[in-house]
Design an enzyme around this catalytic site. Structure first.
Site, short mmCIF file in Angstrom:
data_model
loop_
_atom_site.label_atom_id
_atom_site.label_comp_id
_atom_site.label_asym_id
_atom_site.label_seq_id
_atom_site.Cartn_x
_atom_site.Cartn_y
_atom_site.Cartn_z
N GLY A 13 0.81 -1.22 0.00
CA GLY A 13 0.01 -0.11 0.19
C GLY A 13 0.77 1.34 -0.18
N TYR A 14 0.33 2.20 0.21
CA TYR A 14 0.82 3.76 0.02
C TYR A 14 1.92 3.81 1.06
CZ TYR A 14 1.08 8.72 0.31
OH TYR A 14 1.31 10.23 0.66
N ASP A 34 0.38 -9.13 1.69
CA ASP A 34 -0.64 -8.27 1.28
C ASP A 34 -1.73 -9.08 0.45
OD1 ASP A 34 -2.23 -5.98 -0.32
OD2 ASP A 34 -0.59 -4.78 0.64
N ASP A 61 -4.33 -12.92 3.09
CA ASP A 61 -4.86 -12.19 3.71
C ASP A 61 -4.48 -12.41 5.40
OD1 ASP A 61 -8.21 -10.79 3.79
OD2 ASP A 61 -7.30 -11.26 5.73
N PHE A 82 0.42 -2.78 8.71
CA PHE A 82 -0.37 -1.58 8.05
C PHE A 82 -1.68 -2.13 7.45
CE2 PHE A 82 4.00 -0.51 6.80
CZ PHE A 82 3.92 0.87 7.31
N SER A 126 -3.88 6.32 14.17
CA SER A 126 -4.32 7.46 13.36
C SER A 126 -4.40 8.58 14.38
CB SER A 126 -5.30 7.17 12.52
OG SER A 126 -6.11 8.34 11.90
N TYR A 150 -13.99 3.74 11.64
CA TYR A 150 -12.79 3.51 11.20
C TYR A 150 -11.89 3.75 12.39
CZ TYR A 150 -8.11 4.71 9.51
OH TYR A 150 -6.75 4.88 9.39
N LYS A 154 -9.38 1.61 14.91
CA LYS A 154 -7.91 1.71 15.61
C LYS A 154 -7.86 1.87 17.04
CE LYS A 154 -5.98 2.34 11.39
NZ LYS A 154 -5.47 1.12 11.17
N ASN A 199 -10.92 10.67 -1.50
CA ASN A 199 -11.66 11.38 -0.38
C ASN A 199 -10.64 12.53 0.24
OD1 ASN A 199 -13.91 9.85 0.16
ND2 ASN A 199 -12.63 8.32 0.59
N ASN A 200 -9.38 11.93 0.20
CA ASN A 200 -8.49 12.80 0.79
C ASN A 200 -8.08 14.10 -0.24
OD1 ASN A 200 -7.41 9.94 2.01
ND2 ASN A 200 -7.89 11.55 3.58
N ARG A 293 -17.85 19.31 5.34
CA ARG A 293 -18.15 17.48 5.37
C ARG A 293 -18.54 17.18 6.57
NH1 ARG A 293 -12.84 14.54 3.02
NH2 ARG A 293 -12.05 15.31 5.10
#
Ligand code: NAD
Ligand code: UDP
Length: 344
Positions: A13-14, A34, A61, A82, A126, A150, A154, A199-200, A293
């Site tokens: 991922g990122y 991943d 997974d 992650f 986060s 979400y 976390k 979304n970001n 938002r």
């Protein structure tokens, strides 16, 4: 000194790709697990190309016991976790998917770690766990009050890790609460690759700049901030990746549970971000002010003193640099990894 092997879940991922580059160039061996639900095997190939080193890549997974027993057959010294779903809006619509993947996945991982006596984990949390900030900057002892599923996933995994460390005093969990990661590797070959409408803010601006979207809608121009737009603490993803290497090293030298913010300590407004991207891309970004938002807060930035004191980490790269690097990635890969323009 023997080479340590790190399992990186969600490594394709990122943030995972950038972290794998920093781990490999810091001398670690890396196993990437991943399921490619939000990423591509091409990303792992590009990591190998940047670092000039191979990654052991396992497709599967974290919730799959058979996959996990295969992964943990080799000696693993530590884990960076992650793998998760991360879209706040989607978590409201599909809460069971989020609790299942993020909480269930973390439990499955810890069970596999217990079986193999792997006692070191760095976890991606986060700043969203803080919910609506009462005071700024946000330090780690601010109340944890998430406002969406979400964020709850976390906070729940944080609690599980706290209990895991309390049950066995030889265990270490370093919980990194990220603020807003942006930008891309300076090579322009790895970066954020959103599959839907972003979304970001940052990837949305990048897609306006490249002509994929007509204009940015700024969610509210009447916030209690200096220019009326939302303020966040944006940090370069390469700085964030380096923070993981520092956290891992700290985890090998210490035991117990720790929360650590990773942010710059600086706030940037939406309008300031638009201006910085315009300078980096030498392009105008069209925008319109829209309504607020749901679930947004006016401002949020980190107190980064724990990261500095405990890890010796502080953000070294500016928002301007992140815009230059993010724009390079966007230009070289207009369709993300699907285009594969810089591969090979
Ligand atoms: P990402 O979606 O790019 O990476 C997550 C990776 O995990 C993907 O490659 C996906 O395919 C994989 N994955 C998801 N579920 C899996 C599973 N069950 N088994 C195996 N692989 C699985 O997201 P990212 O931006 O790199 O975020 C990484 C972590 O950092 C996540 O835990 C996220 O919640 C957290 N985080 C991200 C941000 C952000 O703004 N990007 C901010 C704070 C925290
Ligand atoms: N934002 C915006 N338009 C968008 C996306 C985001 O104006 O299309 C604003 C958002 O309201 C917030 C800031 O940009 O003030 C950062 O939003 P993002 O979703 O990137 O991060 P988060 O809100 O999760 O911190």
């Amino acid at each position: 000194m023997t080479v340590k092997t790190v399992l990186v879940t969600g490594g394709a991922g990122y943030i995972g790709t950038h972290t794998m580059v920093e781990l490999l160039t810091s001398g670690y061996d890396v196993v990437c697990l991943d399921n490619f639900s939000n990423s591509s095997p091409e990303a792992v190939k590009r990591v190998e190309k940047i670092a000039g080193k191979r990654v052991t890549s396992v497709t599967g997974d974290v919730r799959d016991r058979e996959v996990m027993s295969r992964v943990f057959k080799r000696p693993i010294d530590g884990v960076i976790h992650f793998a998760a779903l991360k879209a706040v809006g989607e978590s409201v619509a599909k809460p069971t998917d989020y609790y299942g993947n993020n909480v269930g996945g973390s439990l499955a991982l810890l069970e596999a770690m217990n079986e193999r006596k792997v006692r070191r984990i760095v976890f991606s949390s986060s700043a969203t766990v803080y919910g609506v900030p009462e005071t700024l900057p946000l330090s780690e002892d601010a109340p944890v009050r998430p406002i969406n599923p979400y964020g709850h996933t976390k906070a729940m995994v944080e609690q599980i890790l706290r209990d895991w460390c309390a049950a066995d005093l030889t265990c270490t969990a370093i919980v990194l609460r990220y603020f807003n990661p942006i930008g891309a590797h300076p090579s322009g070959t790895i970066g954020e690759d959103p599959h839907d409408v972003p979304n970001n803010l940052f990837p949305f601006i990048a897609q306006v700049a490249i002509g994929k979207r007509d204009k940015l809608t700024i969610w509210g121009g009447d916030w209690e901030t200096p220019d009326g737009t939302g303020v966040r603490d944006y940090l370069h993803v390469v700085d964030l990746a380096r923070g993981h290497v520092d956290a891992l090293r700290y985890g090998f030298e210490n035991t117990g549970y720790r929360n650590i913010n990773l942010g710059t300590g600086q706030g940037t407004s939406v309008l300031q971000m638009v201006a910085a991207f315009e300078r980096a891309a030498s392009k105008k970004i069209s925008f319109a002010i829209g309504p607020r938002r749901a679930g947004d807060v006016a401002a949020c930035w980190a107190d980064g003193s724990s990261a500095q004191q405990l890890l010796g980490w502080r953000a070294a790269m500016s928002v301007e640099q992140a815009c230059v690097d993010g724009w390079r990635w966007q230009q070289q890969n207009p369709d993300g990894y699907r285009g594969q323009r810089t591969a090979g």
